[in-house]
Scaffold this active site. Structure first.
Site, PDB file in Angstrom:
ATOM      1  N   ASP A 112      -7.368   1.625   3.059  1.00  0.00           N
ATOM      2  CA  ASP A 112      -6.916   2.568   4.085  1.00  0.00           C
ATOM      3  C   ASP A 112      -7.594   3.928   4.033  1.00  0.00           C
ATOM      4  OD1 ASP A 112      -5.333   3.329   6.271  1.00  0.00           O
ATOM      5  OD2 ASP A 112      -3.846   4.251   4.973  1.00  0.00           O
TER       6      ASP A 112
ATOM      7  N   HIS B 283      -6.104   9.707   0.059  1.00  0.00           N
ATOM      8  CA  HIS B 283      -6.626   9.705   1.430  1.00  0.00           C
ATOM      9  C   HIS B 283      -5.656  10.195   2.502  1.00  0.00           C
ATOM     10  CE1 HIS B 283      -5.047   5.443   1.102  1.00  0.00           C
ATOM     11  NE2 HIS B 283      -4.447   5.860   2.187  1.00  0.00           N
TER      12      HIS B 283
ATOM     13  N   ASP C 128       1.259   4.956  -0.145  1.00  0.00           N
ATOM     14  CA  ASP C 128       0.528   6.221  -0.044  1.00  0.00           C
ATOM     15  C   ASP C 128       1.052   7.198  -1.089  1.00  0.00           C
ATOM     16  OD1 ASP C 128      -1.272   5.739   2.112  1.00  0.00           O
ATOM     17  OD2 ASP C 128       0.418   5.829   3.495  1.00  0.00           O
TER      18      ASP C 128
ATOM     19  N   HIS D 104       0.860  -1.180   0.000  1.00  0.00           N
ATOM     20  CA  HIS D 104       0.000   0.000   0.000  1.00  0.00           C
ATOM     21  C   HIS D 104       0.901   1.236   0.000  1.00  0.00           C
ATOM     22  CE1 HIS D 104      -3.174   2.767   1.062  1.00  0.00           C
ATOM     23  NE2 HIS D 104      -2.475   3.157   2.113  1.00  0.00           N
TER      24      HIS D 104
END
Length: 999
Positions: A373, A577, A263, A261
């Site tokens: 997330d 996010h 970001d 994941h």
């Protein structure tokens, strides 16, 4: 026999840590090293390879914050290593507990070919599987010295979060630069021991655990600590039987997918994410090429596009792996966006641009939405996902709830329109699994839908800051494929898991409404400029599409496809996010604000070009209404001569120290403190403000959550509140068109607030334009409106509709929602009377029920500004602007329209002709959402409408130009079926997308 478990496990732990793992690369020679530290930003790979290099040695310090240092490593494989597997081991000064959050590097050959990346948990580089001896080795490293901003105490203010304020002192010290022999038997022994050691910790007392412990003892007895490589095979032999004992037939099935994941920005800027993606992907394709069972998945089309643009060689390797079905594009979105704050149109574009990239580059469409997330999930999402063609949804963030445990792991999620989508939360409660014994046992133990379903998903790999899956993880997965006492683990495409799980669950549970995260509630408010930029640019791009479409069809102006695509992609990126929620470092938000300014300027230019083409050259002053609702006498989406000034004017007079403002609909009283003490609906005579209370009351709270400063607001913040009632100045002003404004100035602490309260003739809206010079630290600013309403619910706008939330706290689920989301309005009513607050750039609000002498009132408070210090120590400092308003004696339809008007800027232009609307929608509660040309450049007109009031209705489109063909389309504009005509029925909150082929 006396059992002493800890004696065995303690022995294995120490031998594994101190002897076996170091022996995997125990034979080594040092590489010669040289370096070049760049003075500024990174340079292209080709330029880096041509740099001048100076000698450097292990032990030397390197790497200021956000710097890039190129290393050149050279050496020669010793002749005595012939036939051996040779690797390089490179330790740049890593802390193995900070994977993804510190220094890392991309490793290349001298010809520029990417090999893989190194990071704290992945320090090896392949050289040769079978050395001949004497091979020359030359490696280049593009090393990033990113600062560690997530320390053991992870929330200390730091200036390292922006290259402009970061220290130039070196952060790291070279620890190891070696050419090594890879001892494969030692490596395999290390994994055998790790898996069995972790497995027995999760097992109850009994024969299986005893067998494992006995095998571990025999293994240790067979190992010569002075000759680990020579005795590793013998030490593995006693473990074989316990490792080959198959799992129970009913064992939980873990569908593992390699994962990182990454970001798109967080504790690093976007430019560093681009490099993180290339580093992670290079390592993952290398692992795919060496492990035939492994499968890896990556979301975010934006990250694939970065890879294509900046590391085309790695992208081609990824593309080949995608074609083989082993590197799996996940999620079908442009980025893993926030889903609470983006508009409905923005979410539609997340899906449109994401799926389009996957189709054009890989020839596939993602069947599901992958969002592990994001900070809560809008109740509008199920419909949008279904209408975009998705079949499933994956997340895990709700496992972070502070108070309530979510009751399902595989279930149907029902949205505001009744759409349902099959949804899965992994019971591991992580998207960064390492397949540890604890994680695997937890997945089995916690799975709440085991009566109907056989398994769950395990996203495996280092994430957040990237890194991905390691060869150790794939080695563990091989051992857990069929092992007694463990869940069965296999690498699998998530789509295969969802197909199987859906087939198994004949009657899955249903969860209705928002997936509210009982954490990170302050993300609705932090970094106001970022949120304001998002709201403004979303609206501007919809306006630009409207006028560009109209100008194309009316006067033949070329449609700006490339410009709109580029601007939309920029907006969508910043809905990631950790950007839109305001939880990134200062550098990220500084760049976001600048990017919003650029997008705004370019969108305004597109609008101006289209509008001027439509109106032609002339001197007539024209008013442009871009809103999808009428503005006074001016129809929606039209351009017309400015109307005559209204004869009516707002009446202004004094009653003692109070100001009274009155038009034909409402009467307001503003006292000497600048507070709204009365707001009367003249039609009914109802007072909106609760007796003895005052609206437009600014309230200041201490704001110091237990954790996650920019993310969280904890409930105890409400224990103390300072009412900002002290007034510095107040005055009244007669404005144009009969308007009256009250100007108010307040000083508190180090900050200043100025407000302009305006009432216009014939309007129920009291508009408040506020400018705040915000100089606070760890404070939370709200504005309160106590209403004389006994309201059971609030109604808050969400994408393409609204959601109702109760005003009471009867249950723990309701009590947890002490800060909730809205878009352009929040509406509160009791039968027969209602008020609403509309806004131009806010997303958070709270509600409370108050009772005095048995009279219940309802207080709404809009969340304005915060001042957390981590990760940006100066969050929201400086001048901030808000516009919001109070609607008195309104209804839901008028509230929807008022929110649209407040968010659409009126414009005037001089030209020769008026412009009638290209498209109008007729039907109670039916709203236009977008008018644009199709993304496939067919020239089709795409019109999207939705039902906004939550009730079944009839609707009809009216077009000013003839239509040849009408087809119903998906949310991402794929043609679905022939429409019956321009008249249709909509269910509550239904979104309908139509493709019109114009004649």
């Amino acid at each position: 026999m006396h059992e002493d478990i800890t004696l065995t496990t303690g022995r294995v732990h120490r031998v594994l840590t101190e002897r076996i793992r170091p022996a995997i690369h125990g034979t080594y020679v040092e590489l010669d090293a040289s370096w070049h530290e760049l003075p500024g930003e990174p340079v292209p790979i080709a330029d880096g390879l041509r740099l001048d290099f100076a000698p450097v040695h292990v032990g030397e310090a390197w790497g200021p914050a956000w710097g890039t240092t190129w290393f050149k490593l050279t050496g020669q494989v010793p002749a005595e290593w012939a036939g051996r597997k040779v690797e390089a081991v490179i330790d740049l000064g890593f802390d193995v507990n900070r994977t993804g959050f510190q220094c890392e590097a991309l490793v290349l050959r001298g010809n520029g070919e990417t090999i893989k990346a190194i990071n704290p948990r992945n320090q090896w580089v392949p050289i040769t599987d079978a050395a001949t001896g004497g091979e020359h080795v030359e490696l280049y490293l593009e090393a990033a010295s990113n600062p560690v901003l997530l320390e053991e105490h992870p929330f200390l203010p730091t200036e390292q979060g922006d290259v402009r304020t970061a220290s130039r002192a070196p952060l790291y010290r070279l620890a190891r630069l070696d050419l090594v022999v890879f001892e494969s038997e030692v490596y395999e022994l290390s994994l055998d021991l790790q898996v069995l050691l972790e497995l027995q910790e999760q097992l109850p007392a009994g024969s299986r655990r005893a067998q494992i412990l006995a095998a571990l003892d025999r293994s240790m007895d067979a190992l010569d600590l002075q000759d680990i490589p020579g005795t590793a095979r013998a030490a593995r032999e006693p473990l074989r039987t316990v490792l080959e004992t198959p799992a129970e037939p009913s064992a939980h099935r873990l569908s593992a997918i390699g994962h990182s994941h990454i970001d798109s920005a967080w504790l690093w800027p976007v430019r560093e994410t681009i490099r993180k993606v290339s580093r992670t992907c290079s390592s993952m394709v290398e692992l795919l090429e060496t492990d035939p069972d492994f499968r890896y998945g990556m979301s975010s089309a934006q990250q694939f596009e970065w890879l294509k643009e900046h590391r085309p060689q790695v992208f081609e390797r990824v593309k080949r792996a995608v074609a083989e079905g082993r590197f799996i594009p996940l999620g079908g979105m442009w980025v893993e966006s926030d889903t609470v704050m983006p508009s409905g149109e923005a979410l539609a574009r997340q899906f449109l641009y994401g799926q389009r990239f996957f189709r054009e580059e890989f020839g596939i469409s993602s069947p599901g939405v992958w969002l592990p997330d994001s900070f809560g999930y809008s109740p509008a999402l199920p419909q949008l996902m279904k209408r975009a063609g998705f079949e499933w949804f994956f997340t895990q963030k709700i496992s972070w709830n502070q108070r309530n445990v979510f009751p399902h792991h595989s279930f149907l999620w029902e949205g505001i329109d009744g759409s349902r989508i099959f949804t899965h939360f992994p019971p591991m409660d992580t998207y960064n699994a390492q397949l540890s014994g604890e994680e695997v046992a937890k997945a089995t133990r916690q799975f709440r839908d085991a009566r109907q379903s056989s398994g769950s998903i395990a996203p495996v790999g280092w994430g957040d800051g990237g890194g991905g899956t390691t060869r150790e993880m794939t080695g563990i997965a091989r051992r857990l494929a069929d092992l007694e006492g463990s869940a069965r683990v296999s690498w699998e495409d998530p789509d295969d898991f969802f197909s199987r799980a859906r087939a198994e669950m004949s009657d899955p549970a249903v969860w209705v409404g928002e997936l509210y995260l009982e954490l990170h509630r302050a993300t609705l408010t932090s970094q106001h400029r970022t949120k304001q930029g998002n709201r403004r640019t979303e609206q501007l791009l919809v306006e630009a599409e409207l006028w560009a479409s109209t100008a194309n069809l009316r006067v033949g102006l070329p449609y700006p496809y490339e410009e709109l695509d580029r601007l939309w992609k920029a907006v969508l990126l910043h809905q990631f996010h950790d950007i839109l929620p305001g939880t990134s470092i200062a550098w990220v938000h500084r760049e976001a604000v600048a990017e919003y300014e650029r997008i705004t300027a370019e969108a305004e230019q597109l609008i101006d070009t289209a509008v001027r083409a439509l109106v032609g050259e002339g001197d007539t002053r024209l008013e442009v209404n871009s809103a999808f609702t009428a503005r006074g006498e001016l129809p929606a989406t039209s351009i017309a001569a400015c109307p005559e000034a209204q004869a009516e004017a707002v009446e202004l007079y004094r009653d003692g120290a109070d100001y009274i403002l009155e038009n034909s609909l409402v009467r307001l009283r503003i006292d000497e403190r600048g507070l709204l003490t009365s707001a009367v609906d003249l039609r009914t005579g109802r007072e909106a403000i609760a007796a003895g209370r005052a609206g437009n009351l600014l309230q200041l709270h201490q704001d110091f959550p237990n954790m996650w400063d920019a993310w969280d607001v904890d409930k105890f913040y409400r224990n103390h509140c300072t009412d900002l009632t002290e007034l510095h100045a107040i005055r009244a002003e007669q404005g144009p068109h009969g308007k009256v404004s009250i100007h108010i100035e307040r000083h508190f602490s180090k900050s200043t607030v100025t407000q302009r309260l305006t009432l216009a003739p014939g309007e129920r809206l009291v508009r408040i334009d506020q400018e705040t010079d915000w100089q606070e630290t760890e404070k939370f600013l709200k504005v309160a409106f106590p209403f004389d309403l006994h309201a059971e619910h609030t109604v808050a706008e969400t994408q393409f509709g609204h959601q109702r939330r109760v005003t009471h706290v009867n249950t723990s689920w309701e009590a947890a929602k002490f800060e909730t989301s809205m878009h352009r309005f929040v509406y509160v009513e009791e039968p027969g009377f209602a008020t609403a607050l509309v806004n131009d750039s806010m997303y958070g609000y709270d509600v409370s029920r108050d009772a005095v002498d048995g009279e219940v009132s309802t207080t709404l408070r809009l969340s304005l500004l915060r001042a957390p210090r981590y990760p940006d120590p100066r969050t929201d400092r400086g001048v901030q602007e808000h516009s919001f308003g109070l609607l008195i004696g309104t209804d839901l339809a008028e509230t929807v329209a008022s929110g649209q008007r407040l968010n659409s800027t009126p414009r005037t232009v001089h030209g020769a002709r008026q412009v009638a609307p290209l498209v109008q929608v007729i039907g109670a509660g039916v709203q236009l959402s977008s008018v644009k040309l199709a993304a496939d450049r067919s020239g089709d007109l795409v019109v999207r409408v939705y039902e906004a009031l939550g009730r079944r209705t009839e609707a009809r489109l009216e077009l000013s130009q003839p239509v040849h063909q009408i087809r119903v389309a998906s949310l991402i504009e794929a043609e679905l079926e022939q429409a019956d005509g321009l008249a249709f029925t909509l269910r509550p909150f239904e979104v309908r997308t139509l493709r019109l082929k114009m004649t």
